[in-house]
Design a protein around this motif. Structure first.
Motif, PDB file in Angstrom:
ATOM      1  N   GLY A 163       3.612  11.277  -3.969  1.00 44.53           N
ATOM      2  CA  GLY A 163       1.971  11.169  -3.816  1.00 44.53           C
ATOM      3  C   GLY A 163       1.401  11.531  -2.846  1.00 44.53           C
ATOM      4  O   GLY A 163       1.730  12.882  -2.477  1.00 44.53           O
ATOM      5  N   TRP A 164       1.930  10.717  -1.735  1.00 44.47           N
ATOM      6  CA  TRP A 164       0.925  10.934  -0.197  1.00 44.47           C
ATOM      7  C   TRP A 164       1.346   9.832   0.644  1.00 44.47           C
ATOM      8  O   TRP A 164       2.028   8.580   0.174  1.00 44.47           O
ATOM      9  CB  TRP A 164      -0.383  10.883   0.290  1.00 44.47           C
ATOM     10  CG  TRP A 164      -1.598  11.504  -0.813  1.00 44.47           C
ATOM     11  CD1 TRP A 164      -2.291  11.057  -1.934  1.00 44.47           C
ATOM     12  CD2 TRP A 164      -1.857  12.987  -0.704  1.00 44.47           C
ATOM     13  NE1 TRP A 164      -3.111  12.311  -2.784  1.00 44.47           N
ATOM     14  CE2 TRP A 164      -2.773  13.153  -1.202  1.00 44.47           C
ATOM     15  CE3 TRP A 164      -1.986  13.532   0.758  1.00 44.47           C
ATOM     16  CZ2 TRP A 164      -3.389  14.281  -1.943  1.00 44.47           C
ATOM     17  CZ3 TRP A 164      -2.478  14.739   0.981  1.00 44.47           C
ATOM     18  CH2 TRP A 164      -3.240  15.172  -0.445  1.00 44.47           C
ATOM     19  N   ALA A 165       1.566  10.706   1.816  1.00 41.03           N
ATOM     20  CA  ALA A 165       2.616   9.743   3.564  1.00 41.03           C
ATOM     21  C   ALA A 165       1.737   9.637   4.336  1.00 41.03           C
ATOM     22  O   ALA A 165       1.025  10.928   4.678  1.00 41.03           O
ATOM     23  CB  ALA A 165       4.147   9.696   3.237  1.00 41.03           C
ATOM     24  N   ASP A 210       1.290  -1.295   0.016  1.00 40.69           N
ATOM     25  CA  ASP A 210       0.379  -0.062  -0.182  1.00 40.69           C
ATOM     26  C   ASP A 210       0.783   1.176  -0.144  1.00 40.69           C
ATOM     27  O   ASP A 210       1.810   1.130   0.887  1.00 40.69           O
ATOM     28  CB  ASP A 210      -0.529   0.469   1.023  1.00 40.69           C
ATOM     29  CG  ASP A 210      -2.212   0.538   1.451  1.00 40.69           C
ATOM     30  OD1 ASP A 210      -1.962   1.713  -0.176  1.00 40.69           O
ATOM     31  OD2 ASP A 210      -2.875   1.046   2.133  1.00 40.69           O
ATOM     32  N   ASP A 211       1.005   2.407  -0.926  1.00 40.89           N
ATOM     33  CA  ASP A 211       1.361   3.527  -0.805  1.00 40.89           C
ATOM     34  C   ASP A 211       0.758   4.686  -0.701  1.00 40.89           C
ATOM     35  O   ASP A 211       1.045   5.628  -0.715  1.00 40.89           O
ATOM     36  CB  ASP A 211       2.068   3.636  -2.933  1.00 40.89           C
ATOM     37  CG  ASP A 211       1.030   3.703  -3.472  1.00 40.89           C
ATOM     38  OD1 ASP A 211      -0.725   4.057  -3.345  1.00 40.89           O
ATOM     39  OD2 ASP A 211       1.249   3.745  -4.774  1.00 40.89           O
ATOM     40  N   PHE A 212      -0.278   4.459  -0.339  1.00 44.66           N
ATOM     41  CA  PHE A 212      -1.346   5.691   0.044  1.00 44.66           C
ATOM     42  C   PHE A 212      -1.434   6.687  -0.889  1.00 44.66           C
ATOM     43  O   PHE A 212      -2.207   7.811  -0.910  1.00 44.66           O
ATOM     44  CB  PHE A 212      -1.202   5.854   1.541  1.00 44.66           C
ATOM     45  CG  PHE A 212      -0.911   4.610   2.606  1.00 44.66           C
ATOM     46  CD1 PHE A 212      -1.581   4.741   3.149  1.00 44.66           C
ATOM     47  CD2 PHE A 212       0.600   4.135   2.635  1.00 44.66           C
ATOM     48  CE1 PHE A 212      -2.209   3.561   4.563  1.00 44.66           C
ATOM     49  CE2 PHE A 212       0.546   3.088   3.509  1.00 44.66           C
ATOM     50  CZ  PHE A 212      -0.838   3.261   4.332  1.00 44.66           C
ATOM     51  N   ASP A 213      -1.108   6.226  -1.975  1.00 45.52           N
ATOM     52  CA  ASP A 213      -1.508   6.660  -3.001  1.00 45.52           C
ATOM     53  C   ASP A 213      -2.748   7.653  -3.473  1.00 45.52           C
ATOM     54  O   ASP A 213      -2.878   8.949  -4.615  1.00 45.52           O
ATOM     55  CB  ASP A 213      -0.475   6.730  -3.976  1.00 45.52           C
ATOM     56  CG  ASP A 213       1.086   7.376  -3.429  1.00 45.52           C
ATOM     57  OD1 ASP A 213       1.552   7.672  -2.408  1.00 45.52           O
ATOM     58  OD2 ASP A 213       1.984   6.585  -4.435  1.00 45.52           O
ATOM     59  N   ASP A 214      -3.923   6.593  -3.005  1.00 41.74           N
ATOM     60  CA  ASP A 214      -5.181   6.751  -3.654  1.00 41.74           C
ATOM     61  C   ASP A 214      -5.785   8.337  -2.826  1.00 41.74           C
ATOM     62  O   ASP A 214      -6.934   8.740  -2.568  1.00 41.74           O
ATOM     63  CB  ASP A 214      -5.608   5.946  -3.914  1.00 41.74           C
ATOM     64  CG  ASP A 214      -5.463   4.997  -2.590  1.00 41.74           C
ATOM     65  OD1 ASP A 214      -5.044   5.601  -1.366  1.00 41.74           O
ATOM     66  OD2 ASP A 214      -6.373   4.041  -2.209  1.00 41.74           O
ATOM     67  N   ILE A 260       5.622   7.553   7.166  1.00 41.09           N
ATOM     68  CA  ILE A 260       5.874   6.396   5.927  1.00 41.09           C
ATOM     69  C   ILE A 260       5.342   6.933   3.875  1.00 41.09           C
ATOM     70  O   ILE A 260       3.899   6.796   3.861  1.00 41.09           O
ATOM     71  CB  ILE A 260       4.978   4.994   6.857  1.00 41.09           C
ATOM     72  CG1 ILE A 260       6.014   4.931   7.799  1.00 41.09           C
ATOM     73  CG2 ILE A 260       5.263   4.257   5.775  1.00 41.09           C
ATOM     74  CD1 ILE A 260       5.669   3.704   8.425  1.00 41.09           C
ATOM     75  N   GLU A 261       6.353   6.442   3.309  1.00 41.91           N
ATOM     76  CA  GLU A 261       5.633   6.706   1.628  1.00 41.91           C
ATOM     77  C   GLU A 261       4.808   5.216   1.633  1.00 41.91           C
ATOM     78  O   GLU A 261       3.973   5.546   0.965  1.00 41.91           O
ATOM     79  CB  GLU A 261       6.064   7.042   1.114  1.00 41.91           C
ATOM     80  CG  GLU A 261       6.704   7.305   0.103  1.00 41.91           C
ATOM     81  CD  GLU A 261       5.955   8.179  -0.463  1.00 41.91           C
ATOM     82  OE1 GLU A 261       4.746   8.323  -0.595  1.00 41.91           O
ATOM     83  OE2 GLU A 261       6.503   9.229  -0.896  1.00 41.91           O
ATOM     84  N   TRP A 262       5.184   4.239   1.947  1.00 38.60           N
ATOM     85  CA  TRP A 262       4.744   2.870   1.288  1.00 38.60           C
ATOM     86  C   TRP A 262       5.154   1.777   2.337  1.00 38.60           C
ATOM     87  O   TRP A 262       6.497   1.645   2.777  1.00 38.60           O
ATOM     88  CB  TRP A 262       4.923   2.489  -0.272  1.00 38.60           C
ATOM     89  CG  TRP A 262       6.583   2.397  -0.984  1.00 38.60           C
ATOM     90  CD1 TRP A 262       6.966   3.647  -1.508  1.00 38.60           C
ATOM     91  CD2 TRP A 262       7.398   1.404  -0.151  1.00 38.60           C
ATOM     92  NE1 TRP A 262       8.394   3.468  -1.819  1.00 38.60           N
ATOM     93  CE2 TRP A 262       8.106   2.352  -1.196  1.00 38.60           C
ATOM     94  CE3 TRP A 262       7.342   0.190   0.305  1.00 38.60           C
ATOM     95  CZ2 TRP A 262       9.734   1.356  -1.147  1.00 38.60           C
ATOM     96  CZ3 TRP A 262       8.882  -0.133   0.455  1.00 38.60           C
ATOM     97  CH2 TRP A 262       9.549   0.149  -0.485  1.00 38.60           C
ATOM     98  N   PRO A 266       0.712  15.612   1.756  1.00 39.38           N
ATOM     99  CA  PRO A 266       1.938  15.499   0.192  1.00 39.38           C
ATOM    100  C   PRO A 266       3.004  14.813   0.384  1.00 39.38           C
ATOM    101  O   PRO A 266       4.059  15.380   1.234  1.00 39.38           O
ATOM    102  CB  PRO A 266       1.455  16.950  -0.494  1.00 39.38           C
ATOM    103  CG  PRO A 266       1.124  17.639   0.405  1.00 39.38           C
ATOM    104  CD  PRO A 266       0.946  16.971   1.757  1.00 39.38           C
ATOM    105  N   SER A 267       3.731  14.236  -0.606  1.00 42.73           N
ATOM    106  CA  SER A 267       4.778  13.310  -0.358  1.00 42.73           C
ATOM    107  C   SER A 267       5.868  13.271  -1.483  1.00 42.73           C
ATOM    108  O   SER A 267       5.376  13.558  -2.577  1.00 42.73           O
ATOM    109  CB  SER A 267       4.600  11.541   0.143  1.00 42.73           C
ATOM    110  OG  SER A 267       4.475  11.087  -0.811  1.00 42.73           O
ATOM    111  N   PRO A 268       6.897  13.009  -1.952  1.00 44.97           N
ATOM    112  CA  PRO A 268       7.431  12.521  -2.583  1.00 44.97           C
ATOM    113  C   PRO A 268       7.330  12.049  -4.006  1.00 44.97           C
ATOM    114  O   PRO A 268       6.853  12.165  -5.449  1.00 44.97           O
ATOM    115  CB  PRO A 268       9.482  12.614  -2.928  1.00 44.97           C
ATOM    116  CG  PRO A 268       9.338  13.241  -1.518  1.00 44.97           C
ATOM    117  CD  PRO A 268       7.864  13.005  -0.862  1.00 44.97           C
TER     118      PRO A 268
HETATM  119 CA   LIG Z   1       3.130   6.886  -0.529  1.00 43.29          CA
END
Ligand SMILES: [Ca+2]
Ligand SMILES: [Ca+2]
Length: 232
Positions: free
Chosen positions: A66-68, A33-37, A205-207, A62-64
């Motif tokens: 997408g989302w963190a 899961d990268d949480f980028d949704d 945490i990014e993913w 917002p993260s490098p």
């Molecule tokens: Ca992410």
């Protein structure tokens, strides 16, 4: 008569050989899961330092990429950590990796962690910013022990704790092996959940990724059967 140790070596050679032969085609049931949704659907969110049943809203920032997931608050005595738990039933897992892209600030208390649970027991990797190192811990029967400390700064890094077919744990950071075989432990081969912690607003945490290798146990089992047959 062949010496027992030599028999073992023969069987292990078979196991390793079979492992190499089939690893390319074996399908790992990977969790990612990268949480980028922009949501944490599927995760239950807790406040690990609150009263039982307390929830705490973490922050998606917002993260490098997408989302963190970011922790909440700063210092001691303020709102605390975000603790997210997702069901992840696994069994018969020996070879394994526990991976995350994380950063952790320098202001105590702060850390980012990723753990695989079986009941109250777990195997857990830390980006332990407040102590300037990465580390790994295991908790069995309520006792947590720490291993594999490695110096780290407070930028984004890819952490990967791996367990090989003989139970040896190693740590790679940013795809570089930095600690080899710092612990040999196969206490847990079944799991029921994955959990991440981001403690205070300095940590993100990014993913997260869990890669079990289900083929391993069947090969180990096959190796065991070969040994058993030879013993008869
Ligand atoms: Ca992410
Ligand atoms: Ca999501």
């Amino acid at each position: 008569m062949t010496h027992p140790a030599k028999k073992n070596a023969i069987a292990w050679t078979l196991v390793v050989g079979l492992g190499l032969a089939t690893s390319a085609s074996s399908l790992a049931a990977e969790f990612y899961d990268d949480f980028d949704d922009g949501n944490w659907d599927g995760w239950a969110v807790y406040n690990p330092y609150g009263d039982p049943g307390d929830t705490l809203t973490p922050v998606l920032v917002p993260s490098p990429e997408g989302w963190a997931v970011q922790g909440v608050g700063s210092g001691y005595g303020s709102p605390e950590a975000a603790y997210l738990v997702h069901p992840l039933p696994l069994s018969g897992v020996v070879e394994l990796s526990i991976e995350m892209r994380a950063k952790s600030g320098s202001v105590a208390p702060t850390h980012s962690t990723l753990a695989l649970f079986n009941g109250d027991d777990y195997n857990q990797g830390y980006d332990y910013g407040e102590n300037d190192y990465a580390m790994f811990s295991v908790r069995y029967d309520g006792v947590e022990e720490y291993f594999g400390e490695y110096p780290i700064d407070h930028e984004w890094h890819d952490f990967k704790w791996t367990r090989d077919a003989e139970g040896w744990w190693s740590l790679s950071i940013d795809a570089q092996l930095v600690l080899s075989n710092f612990l040999q432990d196969v206490t847990l081969t079944s799991f029921d959940a994955v959990a991440l912690t981001v403690c205070r607003e300095h940590s993100e945490i990014e993913w997260v990724r869990i890669v079990p290798e289900p083929a391993t146990l069947s090969l180990l089992t096959l190796g065991g059967l070969l040994l058993a047959r030879r013993r008869r």
